[in-house]
Design an enzyme around this catalytic site. Structure first.
Site, PDB file in Angstrom:
ATOM      1  N   HIS A  19     -13.091  -3.396   2.847  1.00 25.56           N
ATOM      2  CA  HIS A  19     -11.643  -3.559   2.953  1.00 25.56           C
ATOM      3  C   HIS A  19     -11.114  -3.159   4.322  1.00 25.56           C
ATOM      4  CE1 HIS A  19      -7.435  -2.645   0.966  1.00 25.56           C
ATOM      5  NE2 HIS A  19      -7.335  -3.336   2.081  1.00 25.56           N
ATOM      6  N   HIS A  68      -3.425   2.076   8.124  1.00 25.96           N
ATOM      7  CA  HIS A  68      -4.497   1.318   7.474  1.00 25.96           C
ATOM      8  C   HIS A  68      -4.650   0.015   8.232  1.00 25.96           C
ATOM      9  CE1 HIS A  68      -6.890  -1.046   4.818  1.00 25.96           C
ATOM     10  NE2 HIS A  68      -5.893  -1.842   4.507  1.00 25.96           N
ATOM     11  N   GLU A 119     -18.707  10.051  23.307  1.00 25.08           N
ATOM     12  CA  GLU A 119     -17.274  10.161  23.034  1.00 25.08           C
ATOM     13  C   GLU A 119     -16.959  10.145  21.537  1.00 25.08           C
ATOM     14  OE1 GLU A 119     -17.393   9.380  27.297  1.00 25.08           O
ATOM     15  OE2 GLU A 119     -18.521   8.651  25.569  1.00 25.08           O
ATOM     16  N   HIS A 154      -7.880  -3.228   9.628  1.00 25.43           N
ATOM     17  CA  HIS A 154      -9.116  -3.927   9.264  1.00 25.43           C
ATOM     18  C   HIS A 154     -10.028  -4.109  10.485  1.00 25.43           C
ATOM     19  CE1 HIS A 154      -6.503  -6.036   5.939  1.00 25.43           C
ATOM     20  NE2 HIS A 154      -6.758  -4.764   5.654  1.00 25.43           N
ATOM     21  N   GLU A 184       0.821  -1.214   0.000  1.00 22.20           N
ATOM     22  CA  GLU A 184       0.000   0.000   0.000  1.00 22.20           C
ATOM     23  C   GLU A 184       0.858   1.269   0.000  1.00 22.20           C
ATOM     24  OE1 GLU A 184      -3.134   0.082  -0.358  1.00 22.20           O
ATOM     25  OE2 GLU A 184      -4.013  -1.779   0.395  1.00 22.20           O
TER      26      GLU A 184
END
Length: 263
Positions: free
Chosen positions: A210, A138, A169, A140, A115
């Site tokens: 993703h 990044h 919050e 998941h 990436e």
């Protein structure tokens, strides 16, 4: 190799957050990646390092990153190992003087994450915009990814509104909400470009089906935002699992919160 105190602290910070990503279950196998612009803490010893291999051409120039240094997680490297042995699973790279290539300068020849084009494009954009955000994560997060599988949530700010309403919050700590990028090939320039468009408005962007991407002045900041949004997603899904759809805070209650904390 021994690094100066500030750079060593950045490495330790990435290792700490990598451990959190693994513990959260957001970094299966080699899932997720981190990049950190460390140019401001690189000393003469690192600047003098000889590249460990040939320069690698970038898909497009990153003119705002010329001669910058980045700490990046490696491709096919596990976050659990980044946590336990950071410099066996990360590299320090230097962008060329013309911004068209990079070289790995430390610590081992570990090829950066697939990436990397997205990360560097985002860093280039952030610097060009005059932002002080040096870190890109990044990952998941399970519940947030699950929510992107529901087309009803993918319209502009629909998911932001829902997640904000689950717990005060989230409205306080993620005041910009989340942007959405429709499914795009991972690692592609197209994904980078679509993400940059969303970063004009948001600090956290969800990549449909993703994962999530966050930016911040340090690595902890985007982790905390994604973690907070994930908690809201968990609250919503827990209510649904118990047989009801959580009502969430009303618009009036959220406006009151916004006014009280100058959000």
């Amino acid at each position: 190799m021994k690094y100066n105190e500030q750079l060593a602290e950045r490495i330790a910070e990435v290792a700490e957050v990598a451990g959190y990503l693994w513990q959260k279950g957001w970094a299966e196998r080699n899932g997720g990646n981190i990049s950190y612009n460390v140019t401001d803490v690189v000393d003469d010893a690192v600047r003098a390092l000889t590249p460990l291999g040939e320069s690698i051409a970038l898909a497009r120039p990153v003119e705002n990153l010329r001669s910058h240094f980045f700490l990046v997680t490696g491709t096919n490297r596990r976050m659990r190992y980044v946590s336990s042995s950071p410099m066996d699973n990360m590299a320090i790279i230097r962008i060329s003087d013309d911004g068209r290539s990079y070289a790995i300068v430390a610590e081992k020849y570990i090829h950066p994450t697939s990436e990397l084009p997205s990360h560097l494009s985002i860093h280039d954009y952030l610097i060009g915009k005059g932002c002080n955000q040096k870190a890109v994560i990044h990952t998941h997060p399970t519940e947030l990814v699950a929510m992107t599988h529901n087309e009803a949530f993918l319209g502009k700010d629909i998911l932001s509104r829902l997640l904000w309403s689950m717990i005060p919050e989230t409205r306080a700590f993620c005041p910009k909400g989340v942007g959405i990028v429709p499914y795009t090939l991972p690692g592609s320039i197209g994904l980078a470009d679509a993400t940059i468009v969303q970063l004009d408005e948001y600090d956290v962007v969800l990549w449909e089906k993703h994962g999530a991407l966050g930016v911040g002045e340090n690595v902890v900041e985007p982790f905390d935002m994604i973690d907070t949004l994930s908690k809201s997603a968990q609250i919503y899904m827990s209510g649904c699992a118990m047989g009801f759809q959580p009502a969430g805070m009303s618009d009036t209650q959220m406006q009151e919160l916004k006014d009280a904390f100058n959000l």
